[in-house]
Scaffold this active site. Sequence first.
Site, short mmCIF file in Angstrom:
data_model
loop_
_atom_site.label_atom_id
_atom_site.label_comp_id
_atom_site.label_asym_id
_atom_site.label_seq_id
_atom_site.Cartn_x
_atom_site.Cartn_y
_atom_site.Cartn_z
N PHE A 189 -31.45 46.21 12.44
CA PHE A 189 -32.38 45.08 12.43
C PHE A 189 -33.13 45.04 11.11
O PHE A 189 -33.55 46.07 10.58
CB PHE A 189 -33.41 45.21 13.56
CG PHE A 189 -32.84 45.02 14.92
CD1 PHE A 189 -32.73 43.75 15.48
CD2 PHE A 189 -32.41 46.11 15.67
CE1 PHE A 189 -32.21 43.57 16.74
CE2 PHE A 189 -31.88 45.93 16.94
CZ PHE A 189 -31.77 44.66 17.48
N ASP A 190 -33.30 43.84 10.58
CA ASP A 190 -34.29 43.62 9.55
C ASP A 190 -35.66 43.68 10.22
O ASP A 190 -35.76 43.54 11.44
CB ASP A 190 -34.06 42.24 8.92
CG ASP A 190 -35.16 41.85 7.97
OD1 ASP A 190 -35.49 42.66 7.09
OD2 ASP A 190 -35.71 40.74 8.11
N LYS A 191 -36.71 43.89 9.45
CA LYS A 191 -38.05 43.95 10.06
C LYS A 191 -38.71 42.58 10.09
O LYS A 191 -38.91 41.99 11.14
CB LYS A 191 -38.94 44.95 9.31
CG LYS A 191 -40.35 45.06 9.92
CD LYS A 191 -41.24 46.01 9.15
CE LYS A 191 -41.70 45.43 7.83
NZ LYS A 191 -42.64 44.28 8.00
N THR A 192 -39.03 42.07 8.91
CA THR A 192 -39.81 40.84 8.83
C THR A 192 -39.01 39.64 9.33
O THR A 192 -37.94 39.34 8.80
CB THR A 192 -40.28 40.59 7.38
OG1 THR A 192 -40.95 41.74 6.91
CG2 THR A 192 -41.21 39.38 7.32
#
Length: 638
Positions: A308-311
């Site tokens: 997953f990307d965070k932002t």
Amino acid sequence: MNGFIQKHKKHITFGAGFLLVLALLLNIAGFQDLRQLTLIAATLVAIIPIALKAFQAVRMKAFSIELLVSIAVVGALAIGEYTESAVVTFLFLFGDYLEARTLERTRASLKSLVDMTPQEAVVLRSGQPITVPADRVAKGDRVIIRTGGKVPVDGEIVSGQAFLNEAAITGESVPASKRAGDKVFSSTVIDNGYIEIIAEKVGDDTTFAKIIELVEEAQESKSATEKFLNKFANIYTPAVVALALVVFAWTQNFHLAITFLVIACPGALVIGAPVSTVAGIGNGAKNGVLIKGGEVMDRFAKVDTLIFDKTGTLTKGKPQVTDIKGFGLYEENELLRLVAIAETVSEHHLGQTLVKEAKARNITFGRPDKSKVKRGSGLMASVEGKCMAIGNRKLMKSKGIYIPEEVETYAAAREAAGNTAVFAAVEDEIAGVFSIADEIREDAALALAEMRRHGVKKIIMLTGDNRHTAERVAAALGIDEFHAELLPADKVAFVNGLKEQGHVVAMAGDGVNDAPAIAAADIGAAMGEGGTDISMETADVVLMADKLMQFSHAYALSKATIRNMKENTFFAVGIVAHLLIGVLMGSVHLASGMFIHEASVLLVILNAMRLLRFNRRKPAGPKPWKYQMPGGKVEGYS
């Protein structure tokens, strides 16, 4: 001729059925000769569409099921088995009718989407509201929508406020509050309120039109299982003809050979996989998840590692400025004005947050003279003759900009508190630090827990953000490992490294900075934000409501769909094998075997239709927890 017969195929089917019932009544009444003629008539009526399709298949040099049935019926007529011939043709047509009806129901989600397409729009022309067809709305038109009306185009609200039902786009039935500055999408419905929008995307360019196109393409695409079964059928059908000839040569029983020929038809085997795919994709569309075809289902079901990307993915992607710290060069609002000018060209969440903060303070600003985005680190810009650098430490270091100890100490403290620190330098001197905080999505913890339960072995977070903020998010969500301060190229390299180790990887991101990593993964998933163009084009799976629970649903659905395909294959092969053994042992006859054969086709279709009602099970006994991050609390489960 062919078009006429296909159009009236239902009437032919029920006409043959009526003649069969009439033949039964004549038999009871003792009119045997008339009964025989009625059975022959029923056979000849029902064989027309079957023989026509068989002839077309022969012209294409293909062996079809219709060809096997046609040969069998001719043989049955030749040996005087009129009851068998009439029953076989009727059952085949009736099974075809049931199959078509059931397939139509599996496509109901797509049909319901098409039915939601708005037909009319009210636009302002020369200052007057007029009603025009929706496809006549042009970009830039001012469109009016009142309570109960459908939004006919994609656009931005310029006046008014309303609650919109966005189920057609996101699968979410709870109305969303919209006001000036918010985006709205075609085919959403105003529950209550009044808005005026400026049309930005019209006709086939709207998000809704693209959803329909993607679902249509996905339902037509074939899975690996379907492709294998189609190849298998092309070999299997001529092999059955050859085996029937062997049976006749061995037994000298023409009736037994004909029965063997019909019973061996691979109807259920051929239909089982595609109907599962169509039903699975339809379920996804109904729940706001676009899954781009059967092959995506195959790969997604095998995923063991999630990245997953965070932002904008694990967090809401709606960060807020929590603090602005100047270091003597400019007053706070003046520094924000200069930074906002530079960031107007940025697509990144953090850059847009700084622009929104300037607007919220009613600061007037224009556009930069020149700019260059440095993906993963920030941007460079020329603003009112000043050279500016705005971004993280990597950008400052790459441009040789010194960060004083006082600035570094302040930035580290803000990061330790859960903020992202954005440095702003003017003429190679640090002018200030902007602190920005984002909220974790409310459904993130529960979605990750569900995906683990469904078979994911490892969950990883990759982010361009600082290590302190990344660590807090990873700890809050129980993520196995995280890697911070990465460039887009670093994310791609990480994904490729996992694939080389033998992992099947799914990457979820916001569809902008993460597009390269999404494309590199075995399965790319994009948070749709209402369906941005880049997310739809790059990703294999698009989450239209930006909810991670949709991702969990899509993962569980892919596994259920592939499991359903395997069940259908097992049913089909098992039933045909039992019937053929019964034929050779003399316990299964042509009419009864054909009835069971058609019942097996219906069985696999009904089994696939269960996917239309599929919903992931909720984990047993989750315990609620709360986690406090700057900007708001997050609720989830452990």
